[in-house]
Design a protein around this motif. Structure first.
Motif, PDB file in Angstrom:
ATOM      1  N   PRO A  76      44.588  37.911  21.825  1.00 15.93           N
ATOM      2  CA  PRO A  76      45.168  38.888  22.250  1.00 15.93           C
ATOM      3  C   PRO A  76      44.106  39.975  23.119  1.00 15.93           C
ATOM      4  N   ASN A  77      42.707  39.747  22.920  1.00 14.85           N
ATOM      5  CA  ASN A  77      41.828  40.594  23.671  1.00 14.85           C
ATOM      6  C   ASN A  77      41.201  39.748  24.876  1.00 14.85           C
ATOM      7  N   GLU A  78      41.741  38.726  25.405  1.00 12.33           N
ATOM      8  CA  GLU A  78      41.064  37.917  26.375  1.00 12.33           C
ATOM      9  C   GLU A  78      42.118  37.889  27.559  1.00 12.33           C
ATOM     10  N   GLY A  79      41.486  37.710  28.830  1.00  4.80           N
ATOM     11  CA  GLY A  79      42.288  37.509  30.090  1.00  4.80           C
ATOM     12  C   GLY A  79      42.215  35.999  30.067  1.00  4.80           C
ATOM     13  N   SER A 118      32.216  26.342  29.659  1.00  7.29           N
ATOM     14  CA  SER A 118      30.670  26.977  29.812  1.00  7.29           C
ATOM     15  C   SER A 118      30.828  28.483  29.702  1.00  7.29           C
ATOM     16  N   ARG A 119      32.064  29.052  29.410  1.00  7.48           N
ATOM     17  CA  ARG A 119      32.351  30.527  29.327  1.00  7.48           C
ATOM     18  C   ARG A 119      31.223  31.436  30.465  1.00  7.48           C
ATOM     19  N   ALA A 120      31.563  30.716  31.650  1.00 10.22           N
ATOM     20  CA  ALA A 120      30.890  31.410  32.853  1.00 10.22           C
ATOM     21  C   ALA A 120      31.575  32.757  33.039  1.00 10.22           C
ATOM     22  N   ILE A 121      32.912  33.017  32.703  1.00 11.38           N
ATOM     23  CA  ILE A 121      33.629  34.142  33.128  1.00 11.38           C
ATOM     24  C   ILE A 121      33.886  34.789  31.642  1.00 11.38           C
ATOM     25  N   ASP A 122      33.467  36.259  31.821  1.00  9.57           N
ATOM     26  CA  ASP A 122      33.709  36.902  30.432  1.00  9.57           C
ATOM     27  C   ASP A 122      35.029  37.388  30.544  1.00  9.57           C
ATOM     28  N   THR A 123      35.859  36.827  29.717  1.00 12.32           N
ATOM     29  CA  THR A 123      37.370  36.781  29.781  1.00 12.32           C
ATOM     30  C   THR A 123      37.892  38.015  28.864  1.00 12.32           C
ATOM     31  N   GLU A 124      36.883  38.540  27.955  1.00 14.21           N
ATOM     32  CA  GLU A 124      37.416  39.392  27.215  1.00 14.21           C
ATOM     33  C   GLU A 124      37.084  41.023  27.829  1.00 14.21           C
ATOM     34  N   SER A 125      36.454  40.945  29.217  1.00 16.46           N
ATOM     35  CA  SER A 125      36.470  42.026  29.914  1.00 16.46           C
ATOM     36  C   SER A 125      37.554  42.162  30.763  1.00 16.46           C
ATOM     37  N   LEU A 126      38.356  41.200  30.717  1.00 12.72           N
ATOM     38  CA  LEU A 126      39.585  41.202  31.327  1.00 12.72           C
ATOM     39  C   LEU A 126      40.676  41.871  30.645  1.00 12.72           C
ATOM     40  N   CYS A 127      40.596  42.246  29.504  1.00 14.33           N
ATOM     41  CA  CYS A 127      41.695  42.909  28.488  1.00 14.33           C
ATOM     42  C   CYS A 127      41.674  44.310  29.019  1.00 14.33           C
ATOM     43  N   VAL A 128      43.121  44.836  29.313  1.00 13.81           N
ATOM     44  CA  VAL A 128      43.285  46.124  29.532  1.00 13.81           C
ATOM     45  C   VAL A 128      43.812  46.929  28.411  1.00 13.81           C
ATOM     46  N   LEU A 129      44.847  46.228  27.802  1.00  7.14           N
ATOM     47  CA  LEU A 129      45.448  46.788  26.486  1.00  7.14           C
ATOM     48  C   LEU A 129      45.779  45.802  25.616  1.00  7.14           C
ATOM     49  N   TRP A 135      44.111  40.766  32.468  1.00 10.53           N
ATOM     50  CA  TRP A 135      44.310  40.316  33.966  1.00 10.53           C
ATOM     51  C   TRP A 135      44.127  38.663  33.686  1.00 10.53           C
ATOM     52  N   ALA A 136      45.116  38.059  34.469  1.00 10.73           N
ATOM     53  CA  ALA A 136      45.186  36.463  34.561  1.00 10.73           C
ATOM     54  C   ALA A 136      44.442  36.393  35.952  1.00 10.73           C
ATOM     55  N   ILE A 137      43.324  35.515  36.075  1.00 16.72           N
ATOM     56  CA  ILE A 137      42.640  35.229  37.270  1.00 16.72           C
ATOM     57  C   ILE A 137      43.029  34.031  37.651  1.00 16.72           C
ATOM     58  N   ARG A 138      43.226  33.841  38.930  1.00 14.95           N
ATOM     59  CA  ARG A 138      43.802  32.388  39.645  1.00 14.95           C
ATOM     60  C   ARG A 138      43.195  32.115  40.700  1.00 14.95           C
ATOM     61  N   VAL A 139      42.422  30.875  40.794  1.00  9.92           N
ATOM     62  CA  VAL A 139      41.645  30.324  41.887  1.00  9.92           C
ATOM     63  C   VAL A 139      42.407  29.220  42.418  1.00  9.92           C
ATOM     64  N   ASP A 140      42.739  29.422  43.911  1.00  9.42           N
ATOM     65  CA  ASP A 140      43.458  28.263  44.504  1.00  9.42           C
ATOM     66  C   ASP A 140      42.521  27.539  45.263  1.00  9.42           C
ATOM     67  N   LEU A 193      34.103  40.876  38.587  1.00 10.10           N
ATOM     68  CA  LEU A 193      34.191  40.081  37.495  1.00 10.10           C
ATOM     69  C   LEU A 193      32.809  39.959  36.754  1.00 10.10           C
ATOM     70  N   ILE A 194      32.776  39.999  35.517  1.00 15.46           N
ATOM     71  CA  ILE A 194      31.423  39.637  34.761  1.00 15.46           C
ATOM     72  C   ILE A 194      31.250  38.089  34.760  1.00 15.46           C
ATOM     73  N   ILE A 195      30.268  37.538  35.445  1.00 20.20           N
ATOM     74  CA  ILE A 195      29.945  36.278  35.360  1.00 20.20           C
ATOM     75  C   ILE A 195      28.663  36.181  34.771  1.00 20.20           C
ATOM     76  N   HIS A 196      28.516  35.134  33.596  1.00 25.23           N
ATOM     77  CA  HIS A 196      27.271  35.218  33.071  1.00 25.23           C
ATOM     78  C   HIS A 196      26.422  34.208  33.416  1.00 25.23           C
ATOM     79  N   HIS A 197      26.912  33.108  34.001  1.00 24.01           N
ATOM     80  CA  HIS A 197      25.945  32.136  34.793  1.00 24.01           C
ATOM     81  C   HIS A 197      27.039  31.371  35.699  1.00 24.01           C
ATOM     82  N   LEU A 198      26.293  30.445  36.395  1.00 27.51           N
ATOM     83  CA  LEU A 198      26.720  29.581  37.412  1.00 27.51           C
ATOM     84  C   LEU A 198      26.502  28.226  37.070  1.00 27.51           C
TER      85      LEU A 198
END
Length: 215
Positions: A76-79, A118-129, A135-140, A193-198
């Motif tokens: 519930p707290n992750e994008g 690898s948890r490169a993207i901080d999905t918890e920071s995508l939580c609004v409510l 936020w759902a992030i889509r890469v095409d 976006l909060i990106i921890h590593h590449l």
């Protein structure tokens, strides 16, 4: 590269023998020496969240978009982060228009797992409510030209797009503080976006004779 993806692009026997002969002569079919990497070029477009990557002759274009959605019940707290691929028929004779082939689906899975596991993207920071909106992030990923090292090129292009992407800032309003307000860029600067590593993908090809290795 995972075995299923490699199998979907199985090389003809004559091509395999020709490459082995070239490597035994310390050459590659594209003229590089065995220790030479493919030339990498990254172009970032004016629009946030888009990138164009050339890795040798392989050409990949990526776009990142975002939308507000309800979160998964178990998170519930992750994008979320999703990868989608499109193979242009002009990129390779084996690519066909219409429904994505197994190789296209598998390429998206490989890139997706590399970023998510690898948890490169901080999905918890995508939580609004919490429990209501994230936020759902889509890469095409669009394959324009396939000339080898496709996983590596797609991975680098996806990372470049994610690094430049900016999502709108949100705030909570209303008497109960549960009304989400999405601010336009003219009002508040978008947020990176909060990106921890590449996590960078590196593909190797192993040959049966004399421990040959190609990358």
């Amino acid at each position: 590269m995972e075995q299923r993806l490699a199998n979907s692009w199985r090389m003809p026997l004559n091509d395999n023998k020709f490459i082995e002969a070239a490597l035994l002569s310390d050459l590659r079919v594209d003229g590089r020496r065995p220790s030479d990497h493919r030339k990498l070029t990254i172009k970032l477009a004016k629009q946030d969240g888009s990138a164009e990557v050339h890795l040798g002759q392989t050409h990949v274009v990526t776009f990142v978009t975002a939308q507000l959605v309800r979160p998964y019940k178990d998170r519930p707290n992750e994008g979320s982060l999703s990868i989608f691929t499109e193979f242009s028929p002009m990129a390779d004779p084996s690519f066909e228009p219409g429904r994505p082939a197994e190789s296209a689906v598998e390429l998206g899975r490989v890139v997706d797992r590399g970023l998510r596991e690898s948890r490169a993207i901080d999905t918890e920071s995508l939580c609004v409510l919490s429990g209501k909106l994230v936020w759902a992030i889509r890469v095409d990923i669009h394959i324009i030209d396939n000339a080898g090292n496709l996983v590596d090129a797609a991975n680098i292009a996806a990372l470049a797009s994610l690094l430049t992407f900016r999502r709108p800032e949100c705030s909570l309003a209303g008497e109960d503080g549960q009304e989400v307000v999405v601010h336009p860029p003219e009002e508040r600067d978008p947020i990176p976006l909060i990106i921890h590593h590449l996590p960078i993908a590196v593909t190797f090809g192993f040959f049966s004779i004399e421990n040959l290795l190609d990358a």
